[in-house]
Design an enzyme around this catalytic site. Structure first.
Site, PDB file in Angstrom:
ATOM      1  N   HIS A  68       0.830  -1.237   0.027  1.00 14.40           N
ATOM      2  CA  HIS A  68      -0.001   0.028   0.072  1.00 14.40           C
ATOM      3  C   HIS A  68       0.921   1.360  -0.067  1.00 14.40           C
ATOM      4  O   HIS A  68       0.671   2.176  -0.685  1.00 14.40           O
ATOM      5  CB  HIS A  68      -0.938   0.069   1.088  1.00 14.40           C
ATOM      6  CG  HIS A  68      -1.973  -0.975   1.139  1.00 14.40           C
ATOM      7  ND1 HIS A  68      -2.076  -1.822   2.359  1.00 14.40           N
ATOM      8  CD2 HIS A  68      -2.935  -1.548   0.289  1.00 14.40           C
ATOM      9  CE1 HIS A  68      -3.184  -2.536   2.354  1.00 14.40           C
ATOM     10  NE2 HIS A  68      -3.581  -2.315   0.945  1.00 14.40           N
TER      11      HIS A  68
ATOM     12  N   LYS B 234     -16.674  -6.856   6.145  1.00 11.96           N
ATOM     13  CA  LYS B 234     -15.565  -7.526   6.018  1.00 11.96           C
ATOM     14  C   LYS B 234     -14.815  -8.034   7.214  1.00 11.96           C
ATOM     15  O   LYS B 234     -13.756  -8.844   7.297  1.00 11.96           O
ATOM     16  CB  LYS B 234     -14.437  -6.751   5.232  1.00 11.96           C
ATOM     17  CG  LYS B 234     -14.596  -6.649   3.458  1.00 11.96           C
ATOM     18  CD  LYS B 234     -13.230  -6.391   3.067  1.00 11.96           C
ATOM     19  CE  LYS B 234     -13.325  -6.503   1.468  1.00 11.96           C
ATOM     20  NZ  LYS B 234     -11.973  -5.823   0.822  1.00 11.96           N
TER      21      LYS B 234
ATOM     22  N   ARG C  65      -1.720  -5.777  -8.285  1.00  8.11           N
ATOM     23  CA  ARG C  65      -0.717  -6.571  -8.103  1.00  8.11           C
ATOM     24  C   ARG C  65      -0.385  -7.935  -9.368  1.00  8.11           C
ATOM     25  O   ARG C  65       0.717  -7.908  -9.769  1.00  8.11           O
ATOM     26  CB  ARG C  65      -0.766  -7.477  -7.056  1.00  8.11           C
ATOM     27  CG  ARG C  65      -0.816  -6.544  -5.762  1.00  8.11           C
ATOM     28  CD  ARG C  65      -1.293  -7.064  -4.457  1.00  8.11           C
ATOM     29  NE  ARG C  65      -2.806  -6.965  -4.363  1.00  8.11           N
ATOM     30  CZ  ARG C  65      -3.724  -7.195  -3.575  1.00  8.11           C
ATOM     31  NH1 ARG C  65      -3.033  -7.649  -2.486  1.00  8.11           N
ATOM     32  NH2 ARG C  65      -4.901  -7.317  -3.736  1.00  8.11           N
TER      33      ARG C  65
ATOM     34  N   SER D 225      -2.939  -7.735   2.970  1.00  7.64           N
ATOM     35  CA  SER D 225      -3.083  -7.657   4.308  1.00  7.64           C
ATOM     36  C   SER D 225      -3.714  -9.110   4.745  1.00  7.64           C
ATOM     37  O   SER D 225      -3.280  -9.274   5.843  1.00  7.64           O
ATOM     38  CB  SER D 225      -4.256  -6.597   4.545  1.00  7.64           C
ATOM     39  OG  SER D 225      -3.875  -5.439   4.127  1.00  7.64           O
TER      40      SER D 225
HETATM   41  P1  ADP Z   1      -9.972  -3.544  -0.600  1.00  6.52           P
HETATM   42  O1  ADP Z   1     -10.575  -4.270   0.659  1.00  6.52           O
HETATM   43  O2  ADP Z   1     -10.704  -2.325  -0.791  1.00  6.52           O
HETATM   44  O3  ADP Z   1      -9.431  -4.521  -1.534  1.00  6.52           O
HETATM   45  P2  ADP Z   1      -7.334  -3.333   0.426  1.00  6.52           P
HETATM   46  O4  ADP Z   1      -6.905  -2.453   1.773  1.00  6.52           O
HETATM   47  O5  ADP Z   1      -6.827  -4.683   0.395  1.00  6.52           O
HETATM   48  O6  ADP Z   1      -8.621  -2.707   0.142  1.00  6.52           O
HETATM   49  O7  ADP Z   1      -6.500  -2.595  -0.795  1.00  6.52           O
HETATM   50  C1  ADP Z   1      -6.721  -1.454  -1.234  1.00  6.52           C
HETATM   51  C2  ADP Z   1      -6.012  -1.332  -2.518  1.00  6.52           C
HETATM   52  O8  ADP Z   1      -4.549  -1.514  -2.300  1.00  6.52           O
HETATM   53  C3  ADP Z   1      -6.701  -1.990  -3.834  1.00  6.52           C
HETATM   54  O9  ADP Z   1      -6.376  -1.332  -4.912  1.00  6.52           O
HETATM   55  C4  ADP Z   1      -5.407  -3.204  -3.857  1.00  6.52           C
HETATM   56  O10 ADP Z   1      -5.476  -3.891  -5.083  1.00  6.52           O
HETATM   57  C5  ADP Z   1      -4.216  -2.419  -3.455  1.00  6.52           C
HETATM   58  N1  ADP Z   1      -3.176  -3.170  -2.929  1.00  6.52           N
HETATM   59  C6  ADP Z   1      -3.332  -4.028  -1.818  1.00  6.52           C
HETATM   60  N2  ADP Z   1      -2.269  -4.733  -1.530  1.00  6.52           N
HETATM   61  C7  ADP Z   1      -1.269  -4.376  -2.343  1.00  6.52           C
HETATM   62  C8  ADP Z   1       0.151  -4.567  -2.739  1.00  6.52           C
HETATM   63  N3  ADP Z   1       0.824  -5.402  -2.051  1.00  6.52           N
HETATM   64  N4  ADP Z   1       0.654  -3.669  -3.715  1.00  6.52           N
HETATM   65  C9  ADP Z   1      -0.016  -2.683  -4.435  1.00  6.52           C
HETATM   66  N5  ADP Z   1      -1.256  -2.597  -4.048  1.00  6.52           N
HETATM   67  C10 ADP Z   1      -2.046  -3.365  -3.083  1.00  6.52           C
END
Ligand code: ADP
Length: 161
Positions: free
Chosen positions: A17, A41, A90, A128
């Site tokens: 992130h 969630k 990703r 996450s």
């Molecule tokens: P959501 O529940 O909305 O998917 P996340 O917190 O899991 O929220 O992810 C938020 C954003 O960050 C999404 O666009 C996700 O694809 C991106 N994201 C999550 N992990 C990574 C990572 N390791 N590298 C790049 N982008 C990521």
């Protein structure tokens, strides 16, 4: 003033992130990391905790702030006078859902653009969910999250006596 919103659950924020945040901060005047309530969630961290972890992680970036939102993302984006949404991509597996989401958001408000950014290759396997799983099983998550997030994870997952 060009503002982009980076929405997500951030439960918790990872280095992946943060990589996206840093890239977006170079392109926009202002980046708002918007932590979604997402009660459905069943997040490990509360909304306030997730926001606080983001705030601490971005404090060295002068044009980045953390906020929370609930409800329709496009309405939140408009309320912040932002022009765009940034999401991380990703792998191909992210694409279908993200594509659908972006097109739906465009249907809801065609003035808002969605941009995708690829993280550094070493973060493409990071999520996450996986970080929480490793921490839960006692694994070392040091290279996946900032130090204060690691501390928060250890505290949260410490077996209750
Ligand atoms: P959501 O529940 O909305 O998917 P996340 O917190 O899991 O929220 O992810 C938020 C954003 O960050 C999404 O666009 C996700 O694809 C991106 N994201 C999550 N992990 C990574 C990572 N390791 N590298 C790049 N982008 C990521």
């Amino acid at each position: 003033m060009r503002t982009v919103i980076y929405p997500g659950s951030f439960d918790p924020l990872t280095n992946g992130h943060l990589d996206v945040v840093q890239r977006a901060a170079k392109l926009f005047d202002r980046v708002i990391v918007a932590v979604a309530k997402n009660e459905g969630k069943r997040p490990l961290f509360s909304l306030a905790e997730r926001r606080a972890l983001v705030t601490q992680a971005v404090k060295h970036l002068p044009n980045v702030t953390a906020d929370t939102f609930d409800g329709l993302l496009v309405e939140y984006v408009a309320s912040k006078n932002a022009q765009a949404i940034v999401r991380g991509l990703r792998a191909v597996s992210d694409f279908e859902f993200e594509f659908q989401l972006a097109l739906m958001n465009r249907k809801l408000d065609e003035n808002i653009e969605t941009l995708f950014m690829m993280p550094k290759d070493t973060y493409t396997f990071l999520s996450s969910r996986i970080v929480k799983e490793i921490a839960r099983l006692g694994g070392d998550v040091r290279s996946f999250v900032p130090p204060h997030v690691q501390t928060a994870l250890l505290k949260k997952l410490k077996p209750k006596k």
